[in-house]
Write a protein that holds these residues in place. Structure first.
Motif, mmCIF file in Angstrom:
data_model
loop_
_atom_site.group_PDB
_atom_site.id
_atom_site.type_symbol
_atom_site.label_atom_id
_atom_site.label_comp_id
_atom_site.label_asym_id
_atom_site.label_seq_id
_atom_site.Cartn_x
_atom_site.Cartn_y
_atom_site.Cartn_z
ATOM 1 N N ALA A 1 36.904 43.923 40.463
ATOM 2 C CA ALA A 1 36.424 42.892 39.293
ATOM 3 C C ALA A 1 35.028 42.543 39.849
ATOM 4 O O ALA A 1 34.370 42.520 40.828
ATOM 5 N N TRP B 1 44.596 36.484 45.612
ATOM 6 C CA TRP B 1 44.494 37.982 45.187
ATOM 7 C C TRP B 1 44.019 38.735 46.265
ATOM 8 O O TRP B 1 43.027 38.358 47.052
ATOM 9 N N CYS C 1 44.228 38.981 35.941
ATOM 10 C CA CYS C 1 44.130 39.447 37.408
ATOM 11 C C CYS C 1 45.453 39.131 38.041
ATOM 12 O O CYS C 1 45.600 39.745 39.181
#
Length: 253
Positions: free
Chosen positions: A111, A129, A92
């Motif tokens: 996700a 992220w 990721c």
């Protein structure tokens, strides 16, 4: 590293051209695989799934975010875990750079994990992220797509993962993969593709750099894949300290 022969520039060029022919054949074979992947039959999704998101509950349809294609990454993060899987975190780390491009090409990335939303959000922020991450804690989604295997969901000591039945291990309660969906103009959703285990390597840009080098991946120490990978905020100064995989994700084949 094994000792390598030292040759003249002309000899090196001859060897390099021979390898180039094989590289081109490999790329063409990959193009053919991509074509066959696109031609797979689809399965209509009829079961309702509702996910927990930072903005409230959302259906599978909602996750498309106005696009017609959805890439769902099955991130290994069990309900009682305090951190996400090391290998999934490695993968990721590659998402946001690509996402700023493919979101303009009719593809949404999300996700999904069984851990509660607050854990997912805390870990997402820790890792820096930007992609969306939703919790499937209150749905059968992870079970239906064969990526979660808590003991109470396992019968006769067997589980189905990567399209085959195999012996169950308590270390494999969560396993990685990704699934792709398409939504038509009428709102119908179809499952078009799923990939598990080492299939996710195709998404690992870091490997594409490392695979060009003489030392390569330097993996399989003590039989473990990805034995060198850490969460990106856990590397020491020289970045060369190794660690064992966090769970069964690297051992699954």
């Amino acid at each position: 590293m094994n000792a390598h022969p030292i040759v003249s520039q002309d000899e090196w060029l001859e060897a390099r051209r021979a390898l180039l022919a094989k590289e081109k054949a490999h790329m063409q074979a990959n193009d053919e695989l991509a074509r066959l992947r696109r031609e797979l039959p689809w399965v209509k999704i009829t079961k309702p799934y509702v996910f927990d998101t930072p903005s409230g509950q959302a259906t599978l349809s909602d996750l498309f975010d106005g696009r017609s294609q959805l890439f769902l990454y099955h991130f290994m993060f069990g309900p009682d875990w305090e951190e996400g899987c090391t290998g999934c975190s490695f993968l990721c780390d590659h998402v946001d750079g690509a996402r700023q491009h493919f979101e303009h090409h009719d593809l949404t990335f999300v996700a999904v994990s069984r851990a509660p939303l607050e854990k997912l959000e805390a870990y997402r922020k820790r890792m820096g992220w930007g992609f969306r991450w939703v919790s499937s804690a209150h749905t059968d989604f992870n079970y239906d797509f064969h990526v979660s295997f808590p003991p109470e969901r396992v019968t006769n000591g067997r589980m189905t993962y990567n399209f085959s039945e195999q012996d169950y291990s308590p270390d494999c309660q969560e396993l990685p993969g990704f699934s792709v969906f398409s939504k038509d103009d009428s709102g119908q959703i179809f499952h078009t593709y799923s990939c598990f285990s080492r299939g996710g390597e195709t998404l690992l840009g870091a490997y594409q750099f490392i695979d060009q080098t003489p030392k390569g991946r330097m993996e399989k120490v003590n039989g473990n894949l990805m034995d060198w990978v850490k969460r990106h905020d856990r590397y020491e100064n020289d970045g060369r300290t190794t660690t064992k995989p966090c769970c069964g994700c690297s051992a699954a084949t």
